[in-house]
Motif scaffolding. Structure first.
Motif, PDB file in Angstrom:
ATOM      1  N   PRO A   1       0.859  -1.192   0.000  1.00 39.88           N
ATOM      2  CA  PRO A   1       0.000   0.000   0.000  1.00 39.88           C
ATOM      3  C   PRO A   1       0.898   1.247   0.000  1.00 39.88           C
ATOM      4  O   PRO A   1       1.792   1.376   0.827  1.00 39.88           O
ATOM      5  CB  PRO A   1      -0.772  -0.117   1.321  1.00 39.88           C
ATOM      6  CG  PRO A   1      -0.606  -1.551   1.749  1.00 39.88           C
ATOM      7  CD  PRO A   1       0.711  -1.989   1.227  1.00 39.88           C
TER       8      PRO A   1
ATOM      9  N   GLU B   1      -2.745  -1.087  -8.417  1.00 37.72           N
ATOM     10  CA  GLU B   1      -4.180  -1.187  -8.146  1.00 37.72           C
ATOM     11  C   GLU B   1      -4.626   0.053  -7.395  1.00 37.72           C
ATOM     12  O   GLU B   1      -3.925   0.509  -6.491  1.00 37.72           O
ATOM     13  CB  GLU B   1      -4.472  -2.386  -7.236  1.00 37.72           C
ATOM     14  CG  GLU B   1      -4.087  -3.728  -7.800  1.00 37.72           C
ATOM     15  CD  GLU B   1      -5.209  -4.336  -8.618  1.00 37.72           C
ATOM     16  OE1 GLU B   1      -6.280  -3.700  -8.711  1.00 37.72           O
ATOM     17  OE2 GLU B   1      -4.997  -5.427  -9.163  1.00 37.72           O
ATOM     18  N   ARG B   2      -5.784   0.567  -7.752  1.00 34.69           N
ATOM     19  CA  ARG B   2      -6.331   1.672  -6.976  1.00 34.69           C
ATOM     20  C   ARG B   2      -7.654   1.230  -6.390  1.00 34.69           C
ATOM     21  O   ARG B   2      -8.536   0.765  -7.111  1.00 34.69           O
ATOM     22  CB  ARG B   2      -6.506   2.913  -7.859  1.00 34.69           C
ATOM     23  CG  ARG B   2      -5.153   3.541  -8.213  1.00 34.69           C
ATOM     24  CD  ARG B   2      -5.303   4.807  -9.024  1.00 34.69           C
ATOM     25  NE  ARG B   2      -4.021   5.450  -9.193  1.00 34.69           N
ATOM     26  CZ  ARG B   2      -3.150   5.154 -10.167  1.00 34.69           C
ATOM     27  NH1 ARG B   2      -3.439   4.224 -11.048  1.00 34.69           N
ATOM     28  NH2 ARG B   2      -1.985   5.774 -10.252  1.00 34.69           N
ATOM     29  N   THR B   3      -7.778   1.357  -5.088  1.00 36.02           N
ATOM     30  CA  THR B   3      -9.040   0.997  -4.443  1.00 36.02           C
ATOM     31  C   THR B   3      -9.828   2.273  -4.223  1.00 36.02           C
ATOM     32  O   THR B   3      -9.327   3.371  -4.440  1.00 36.02           O
ATOM     33  CB  THR B   3      -8.801   0.310  -3.092  1.00 36.02           C
ATOM     34  OG1 THR B   3      -8.174   1.255  -2.222  1.00 36.02           O
ATOM     35  CG2 THR B   3      -7.887  -0.892  -3.232  1.00 36.02           C
TER      36      THR B   3
ATOM     37  N   GLY C   1      -9.434   6.108  -1.060  1.00 31.62           N
ATOM     38  CA  GLY C   1      -8.948   4.757  -1.283  1.00 31.62           C
ATOM     39  C   GLY C   1      -7.437   4.723  -1.227  1.00 31.62           C
ATOM     40  O   GLY C   1      -6.769   5.648  -0.770  1.00 31.62           O
ATOM     41  N   GLU C   2      -6.890   3.672  -1.712  1.00 30.10           N
ATOM     42  CA  GLU C   2      -5.475   3.381  -1.553  1.00 30.10           C
ATOM     43  C   GLU C   2      -4.905   2.967  -2.904  1.00 30.10           C
ATOM     44  O   GLU C   2      -5.617   2.393  -3.731  1.00 30.10           O
ATOM     45  CB  GLU C   2      -5.341   2.228  -0.559  1.00 30.10           C
ATOM     46  CG  GLU C   2      -3.930   1.741  -0.310  1.00 30.10           C
ATOM     47  CD  GLU C   2      -3.068   2.778   0.410  1.00 30.10           C
ATOM     48  OE1 GLU C   2      -2.470   3.614  -0.294  1.00 30.10           O
ATOM     49  OE2 GLU C   2      -2.997   2.731   1.654  1.00 30.10           O
ATOM     50  N   THR C   3      -3.642   3.318  -3.133  1.00 30.86           N
ATOM     51  CA  THR C   3      -2.943   2.811  -4.311  1.00 30.86           C
ATOM     52  C   THR C   3      -2.028   1.688  -3.837  1.00 30.86           C
ATOM     53  O   THR C   3      -1.292   1.854  -2.865  1.00 30.86           O
ATOM     54  CB  THR C   3      -2.120   3.925  -4.961  1.00 30.86           C
ATOM     55  OG1 THR C   3      -3.022   4.967  -5.330  1.00 30.86           O
ATOM     56  CG2 THR C   3      -1.401   3.412  -6.202  1.00 30.86           C
ATOM     57  N   ILE C   4      -2.142   0.563  -4.489  1.00 28.02           N
ATOM     58  CA  ILE C   4      -1.380  -0.609  -4.045  1.00 28.02           C
ATOM     59  C   ILE C   4      -0.481  -1.090  -5.177  1.00 28.02           C
ATOM     60  O   ILE C   4      -0.946  -1.323  -6.303  1.00 28.02           O
ATOM     61  CB  ILE C   4      -2.338  -1.743  -3.614  1.00 28.02           C
ATOM     62  CG1 ILE C   4      -3.221  -1.265  -2.455  1.00 28.02           C
ATOM     63  CG2 ILE C   4      -1.553  -2.989  -3.197  1.00 28.02           C
ATOM     64  CD1 ILE C   4      -4.381  -2.176  -2.164  1.00 28.02           C
TER      65      ILE C   4
ATOM     66  N   GLN D   1      -7.068  -1.883   8.114  1.00 22.92           N
ATOM     67  CA  GLN D   1      -7.124  -1.454   6.705  1.00 22.92           C
ATOM     68  C   GLN D   1      -5.795  -1.708   5.997  1.00 22.92           C
ATOM     69  O   GLN D   1      -5.760  -2.160   4.861  1.00 22.92           O
ATOM     70  CB  GLN D   1      -7.483   0.026   6.626  1.00 22.92           C
ATOM     71  CG  GLN D   1      -8.990   0.239   6.769  1.00 22.92           C
ATOM     72  CD  GLN D   1      -9.349   1.685   7.063  1.00 22.92           C
ATOM     73  OE1 GLN D   1      -8.505   2.576   6.966  1.00 22.92           O
ATOM     74  NE2 GLN D   1     -10.601   1.902   7.426  1.00 22.92           N
ATOM     75  N   ARG D   2      -4.706  -1.424   6.706  1.00 16.63           N
ATOM     76  CA  ARG D   2      -3.399  -1.647   6.085  1.00 16.63           C
ATOM     77  C   ARG D   2      -3.153  -3.129   5.827  1.00 16.63           C
ATOM     78  O   ARG D   2      -2.646  -3.510   4.769  1.00 16.63           O
ATOM     79  CB  ARG D   2      -2.304  -1.093   6.982  1.00 16.63           C
ATOM     80  CG  ARG D   2      -2.184   0.401   6.800  1.00 16.63           C
ATOM     81  CD  ARG D   2      -0.867   0.916   7.273  1.00 16.63           C
ATOM     82  NE  ARG D   2      -0.733   2.292   6.807  1.00 16.63           N
ATOM     83  CZ  ARG D   2       0.172   3.152   7.267  1.00 16.63           C
ATOM     84  NH1 ARG D   2       1.036   2.769   8.187  1.00 16.63           N
ATOM     85  NH2 ARG D   2       0.227   4.363   6.778  1.00 16.63           N
TER      86      ARG D   2
ATOM     87  N   GLU E   1      -5.383  -5.410   5.380  1.00 11.58           N
ATOM     88  CA  GLU E   1      -6.237  -5.851   4.268  1.00 11.58           C
ATOM     89  C   GLU E   1      -5.681  -5.371   2.937  1.00 11.58           C
ATOM     90  O   GLU E   1      -5.663  -6.119   1.963  1.00 11.58           O
ATOM     91  CB  GLU E   1      -7.669  -5.362   4.479  1.00 11.58           C
ATOM     92  CG  GLU E   1      -8.406  -6.258   5.447  1.00 11.58           C
ATOM     93  CD  GLU E   1      -9.820  -5.788   5.749  1.00 11.58           C
ATOM     94  OE1 GLU E   1     -10.129  -4.610   5.487  1.00 11.58           O
ATOM     95  OE2 GLU E   1     -10.603  -6.617   6.256  1.00 11.58           O
ATOM     96  N   ALA E   2      -5.204  -4.134   2.918  1.00 13.62           N
ATOM     97  CA  ALA E   2      -4.629  -3.616   1.668  1.00 13.62           C
ATOM     98  C   ALA E   2      -3.404  -4.432   1.261  1.00 13.62           C
ATOM     99  O   ALA E   2      -3.114  -4.608   0.081  1.00 13.62           O
ATOM    100  CB  ALA E   2      -4.258  -2.156   1.834  1.00 13.62           C
TER     101      ALA E   2
END
Ligand SMILES: [Zn+2]
Lengths: 815, 340
Positions: free
Chosen positions: A4, A36-38, A154-157, A237-238, A240-241
């Motif tokens: 993440p 990936e972007r969530t 969201g998050e960029t992974i 959250q981290r 899971e990401a």
């Protein structure tokens, strides 16, 4: 590994562009497979300025706003939110844009005012549940700025593929170090030291290593009085990401720290460990334990175990035991942080068929100097997030010294000599410094730190986490990848020209392909596998050498469980499949190897073979001789076989021999070259055809290029050509129907005298005018002398002798 | 006897008309016989010359002979015309519809992978490389250990392996040919080793078998820069002008190691399905031969160094023919193979 980006950003300053980051990591050997972007897709929305705000003429609870979205004219928008006001920066959707929930915003008329867009609430943006009021942005960005630029949603992974040598990169810390190597910022390692209580760890525990080869170091931290519940949201959250499932605060912290630092950790319920001792030892033969996943496993002396006073509590580095697992009732904890021999963990994980995040990292090697730090960090986080008190000190034991080198000698000339570059010593050292490799200090260096100048080799200190750096070439690779492989020049190799040839097996295979291709046969390539039942379908005898197949230990299917000892079943299978595809005429060949066990325990013999399968069209086509008139299929195959062997540099003869069990007994022959049978031509036996579910007559050619290569090639020699006329005589002879023409030709050749130039069968006839059981064979004999013209008398004399011989030896009657 | 001259003229006139009227070679033969044959009109005239007064004989004789020559010419001319007409009639009768199908066998097809392999070999042979082959069933030693891939190292997992009875493997790459070719040889040398390799991977879009070409050269001073030049030239030979990308990577048998990509020729880098939206197509791996590998082949790494590379054959075939997936090459479907 899933990284993440927000997490990584805590550890090091990142470049502005994710794409640039990914490109550098990829070029340097950490391949970013995906970005990936969530979270919601805000790409269609923009920042808007509320420039005017007034009441709706026909509705008390609505207002009418004018919103500047960076276009020429502001939009008139009807809004129901109580918190909207002039001067606000808001998230704006123009009519026609796609909203985060996937719907398209339509123009609407609300109580006779037309609304040309929407001021969005958190819920409408997919950011939360708030829908009473609109989201007011805290930004200076001008109207029209893409919303995604000012609102992190969201998050960029990064999905990163880590090569097998870079265990050190299986952590946020490791990736941060790579970012540093490319971009140069400093890595920010968080505080690890835990606040310690009064109680000493020794009151609860001591650690012993009785297998020092398998365990290099074992550290245990104790935390007492924790309350096990869920971990905080940000941690969940981290995790899971990063692809991990949150479980409870204790397990989550051990996973979190493993992801941060790359050091796998294990937490035990201290109260369920017996005897106040952790002993690291190898398993006893036949020892059993039930692991976390509920499976009872039988252990092997090669397995390394973590045991307490009563027995095994974990398979070291692989998986914990069920009995000492942390549960909601746990109050006192033991946190294990250890360094096991990578090969041992790998062996056990393979044998048990268990791969865990821990075994993955241990196999690749963890930082040999990072064990205690990880235990500290976990204890600190647990105390912080789950309460409890960290006991004073670390219970620790050490085993053998782990593999890894402290220093490597490297000369600049070696770098440039291997890469073909012209890098200076300073440049090289600057690149090495980027990956944490520094010139060794004098006290560390055995050679007294010499050679820092010119082309003398220097000695470089290797950081403990880089257990993949062992030899000078490893450092050269570091230089190359940080310098950038694309920046290395391309220069023509200079050196003596040697070789430049192909082995015979290559040229023969190529020639066979060319010949068969030109004969109108199509090349196929099949897998090397054989269905053992196909040997029965071919009706091969038990003693047939093709039964001596080599088995595949881990086949993909029973039908692929042997290696091919013959190419035929593959081709017959393809013939059937292509017939099922409604293909009328199938002419296919394969040039491939077959495998034969010659001697147990040795590599099998690999024979290079050619096989072809031919059918005819079963439709009436222009030009094609109708079935009754066409020569039997065998003769077509025979012609191809003879031309094939000829192209390979030999003259072949087809002679009936012992037919293969899958061949038509009356329409098959061996391909003979000299005295050796190197292949077979035959029509497929109807029974074999039925067993392979083949519905058309088919002929098969098989030729062993390996066997052919054992036959010496005869140079073809010139024979003088006659200037004098030929004399031709035709003979028709009645013989028994079974009499083979080839034998007669051979006999005529032998008897025809020195001047018989050639004999040819030009007709074969049975039927009206020929007695039952007989056949008429017609031969054309050509006589010629090199030195003069033959006389009629001479030719007649030779022919008479032939006729007499045919009568005596074959009962042949002249017609 | 001046009255005879008109007779000759009439005769000549008649002969000319008759020759011209002959509709076939057969007609012409009989017309000629009628005039010039033993009982023909001209022969009659010649025979009658003896009856003429002596002073006329020579003149009339000359006239008749001239007439004879004249008629022969007309006949020859007419014969040529008739023969030509006859030939033309034959040619006309044998006029074929050349667009009908060919007799004999249908067209055969070389397998696309054979084609690519051939193209590759052609390039390297011209560059002084020799072709070396090795067995497809290999020892664990040649396929892994000698290539610096020990059993207890996770690099073993990079290649899913088919194991074969006797603790052998179906070679997972053509690299064991390096071991076979280098052992017992003294550098300098340059080899390629094309052949089939096997991975334990069977899914609709993957094939457990594929073609590879291995290449390697060892000498006292070959460099990574030499390898790059070679691979640029090779890529140009295979695909025309093409952009390459060398990415650092890891192979146990090379150090430094690199992965080699080329710019997707279909989308030119914009991203498409063929390149999985990356703009690049993975082509193979390469690097400088690991000193341990050289040492395992009894080559002194203090003195010699070398490069090695390996790439799949199918990529080229798939790109050349725009095949969407590799299994089309190995399904043996003639509806596919006969297009290529
Ligand atoms: Zn593309």
């Amino acid at each position: 590994m899933l990284v993440p980006l927000s997490w990584l950003a805590d550890w090091i300053e990142l470049p502005d562009s994710v794409e640039a980051l990914a490109e550098s990591l990829t070029g340097g050997g950490l391949e970013v497979d995906a970005i990936e972007r969530t979270g919601p897709d805000l790409s269609a929305l923009v920042v808007g300025d509320v420039v005017e705000h007034g009441p709706h003429p026909n509705a008390d609870r609505l207002s009418v706003c004018r919103v500047d979205a960076g276009d020429d004219e502001p939009f008139e928008v009807v809004c129901g939110a109580p918190n909207v006001a002039a001067g606000q920066k808001i998230a704006f959707a123009r009519v026609g844009t796609r909203l985060p929930d996937g719907t398209r915003l339509k123009k609407s008329r609300i109580r006779s005012v037309t609304s040309m867009g929407m001021i969005c609430s958190e819920r409408e943006l997919g950011l939360g549940d708030e829908h009473e009021g609109i989201l007011v942005l805290d930004t200076d960005a001008p109207a029209g700025t893409p919303l995604a630029d000012v609102l992190s949603a969201g998050e960029t992974i990064l999905e990163i593929a880590i090569t097998a040598n870079r265990g050190d990169c299986a952590s946020i810390l490791g990736i941060a170090r790579e970012v540093r190597a490319h971009f140069g910022a400093a890595v920010r390692v968080p505080t690890c030291d835990p606040p310690e209580g009064e109680r000493a760890v020794a009151e609860d525990l001591r650690v012993e290593i009785t297998d020092p080869e398998g365990c290099h170091r074992y550290d245990a931290r104790v935390v007492r009085g924790v309350r096990v519940g869920p971990s905080p949201n940000w941690m969940q959250q981290r995790l899971e990401a990063a692809g991990m499932r949150p479980i409870n605060v204790v397990v989550d912290v051990t996973n979190y720290v493993m992801l941060e630092l790359g050091q796998p950790l294990h937490a035990f319920d201290l109260d369920r460990l017996r005897g106040g001792v952790i002993r690291v030892r190898s398993a006893e033969a036949g020892e059993r334990m039930t692991t976390l996943d509920g499976v009872e496993r039988t252990l092997d002396p090669s397995d390394l175990l973590i045991t307490d006073g009563g027995g095994p509590v974990a398979v070291a580095g692989v998986i914990g035991g069920g009995d000492s697992e942390v549960s909601d009732a746990t109050t006192n904890l033991l946190i294990e942080s250890a360094h096991f021999r990578p090969g041992r963990v790998r062996l056990t994980a393979k044998r048990l068929g268990v791969q865990t995040d821990a075994s993955y990292r241990f196999e690749r090697g963890v930082d040999r100097a990072g064990v205690t730090r990880a235990a500290d960090r976990a204890a600190r986080l647990i105390a912080e997030l789950a309460g409890g008190e960290v006991s004073r000190g670390v219970a620790t034991a050490t085993g053998s010294t782990p593999d890894g080198v402290d220093e490597i000698a490297l000369a600049p000339a070696r770098v440039n000599g291997l890469l073909g570059t012209a890098l200076s010593r300073d440049e090289i050292e600057a690149y090495l410094a980027r990956v944490g490799v520094e010139p060794a200090t004098e006290s560390e260096s055995e050679s007294g730190g010499g050679g820092r100048h010119g082309d003398e080799p220097g000695r470089y200190a290797i950081p403990s986490h880089r257990n993949d750096l062992r030899i000078a070439e490893d450092l050269i690779e570091e230089v190359a990848r940080i310098h950038g492989l694309d920046r290395i020049p391309a220069t023509v190799q200079v050196g003596p020209l040697v070789g430049g040839g192909a082995p015979r097996s290559w040229t023969d295979a190529e020639r066979a392909r060319d010949t068969l291709w030109a004969e109108g046969v199509t090349e196929v390539m099949c897998f090397p596998f054989l269905d053992p039942r196909d040997l029965d379908r071919l009706d091969l005898a038990e003693s047939d050498p093709r039964r001596a197949t080599l088995g595949v230990v881990n086949p993909i299917a029973e039908s692929h469980s042997q290696l091919r000892s013959t190419l035929l079943p593959s081709l017959l299978g393809l013939l059937r499949e292509n017939r099922n595809r409604q293909i009328d005429r199938v002419r296919i060949f394969e040039v491939s190897r077959v495998f034969r066990v010659e001697k147990e325990g040795e590599l099998p013999e690999e024979d290079l073979c050619v096989a072809a399968v031919l059918t005819r069209s079963d439709q009436n086509r222009l030009w094609e001789a109708k079935t009754e008139a066409a020569p039997p299929l065998f003769f077509e195959a025979k012609g191809i076989a003879l031309r094939l062997v000829s192209a390979l540099g030999y003259r072949a003869e087809l002679r009936p021999g012992a037919p293969q069990p899958y061949q038509h007994p009356g329409a098959s022959a061996g391909i003979r070259v000299g005295r050796r049978v190197v292949g077979e031509v035959g029509e497929l036996h109807p029974d074999a055809a039925a067993r392979f579910a083949i519905d058309v007559p088919c002929a098969v050619i098989e030729l062993s290029l390996s066997a052919l290569a054992d036959v010496p090639r005869q140079e073809k020699r010139f024979r003088e050509v006659s200037r004098h006329p030929q004399m031709q005589r035709d003979l028709a002879v009645l013989v028994d129907r079974d009499q083979r023409a080839g034998e007669l030709v051979d006999a005529i050749r032998r008897k025809g005298g020195d001047h018989l130039a050639s004999v040819e069968v030009f007709d074969r006839y049975e039927g009206q005018g020929v007695p039952e059981g007989k056949v008429s064979l017609a031969f054309r004999l050509v006589f010629q002398r090199v030195d003069r013209t033959l006389t009629d008398g001479e030719v007649t004399k030779s022919v008479d002798q032939v006729v007499k011989m045919l009568a005596n030896q074959f009962g042949g009657e002249l017609r | 006897m001046a009255s005879r001259a008109p007779d000759l003229d009439t005769l000549a006139q008649g002969a000319r008309t008759d020759v011209a009227g002959a509709g076939s070679l057969q007609d012409l033969t009989s017309v000629r016989a009628r005039y010039l044959g033993r009982k023909g009109s001209v022969s009659d005239l010649l025979r009658g010359i003896g009856d003429l007064p002596a002073e006329e004989r020579s003149r009339v004789g000359q006239q008749v002979n001239a007439l004879k020559v004249q008629i022969e010419d007309w006949v020859a001319e007419r014969r040529a015309a008739l023969e030509s007409r006859e030939r033309n009639r034959h040619l006309e009768e044998h006029r074929l519809d050349v667009t009908l199908p060919a007799a004999g066998q249908p067209l055969g097809h070389l397998h696309p992978v054979s084609h690519v392999q051939r193209d590759m070999a052609q390039f390297f042979l011209a560059r002084g490389f020799s072709i070396e082959e090795g067995p497809e069933v290999e020892t664990e030693h040649n396929n892994f250990d000698a290539l610096n891939v020990p059993a207890d190292h996770p690099a073993r997992d990079m290649q899913d392996t088919f194991w074969v009875e006797g603790d052998f493997v179906l070679r997972t790459h053509t690299s064991p040919v390096q071991i076979r070719a280098m052992t017992g040889r003294t550098p300098p040398f340059r080899f390629i080793a094309p052949g089939r390799v096997y991975r334990h991977d069977f899914s609709p879009r993957n094939s457990p078998m594929f073609g590879q070409v291995e290449g390697f050269a060892v000498d006292e001073s070959v460099t990574l820069a030499n390898l790059k030049e070679l691979l640029y030239a090779f890529a140009k030979h295979m695909f025309g002008a093409v952009e390459l990308r060398f990415r650092a990577s890891y192979f146990p048998f090379t150090e430094p190691s690199a992965e080699l990509d080329f710019r997707c020729p279909l989308c030119r880098g914009d991203g498409c399905n063929t390149c999985s939206q990356t703009g690049w197509i993975e082509w193979g791996g390469c690097g400088m031969i690991h000193p341990t590998v050289l040492r395992n082949c009894d080559i002194d790494p203090e003195r010699y160094q070398g490069y090695a590379f390996g790439m799949g054959l199918e990529r080229g075939a798939m790109l050349r023919h725009e095949l969407p997936h590799i299994r089309l090459l190995y399904d043996g479907d003639l509806r596919v193979l006969e297009q290529l």
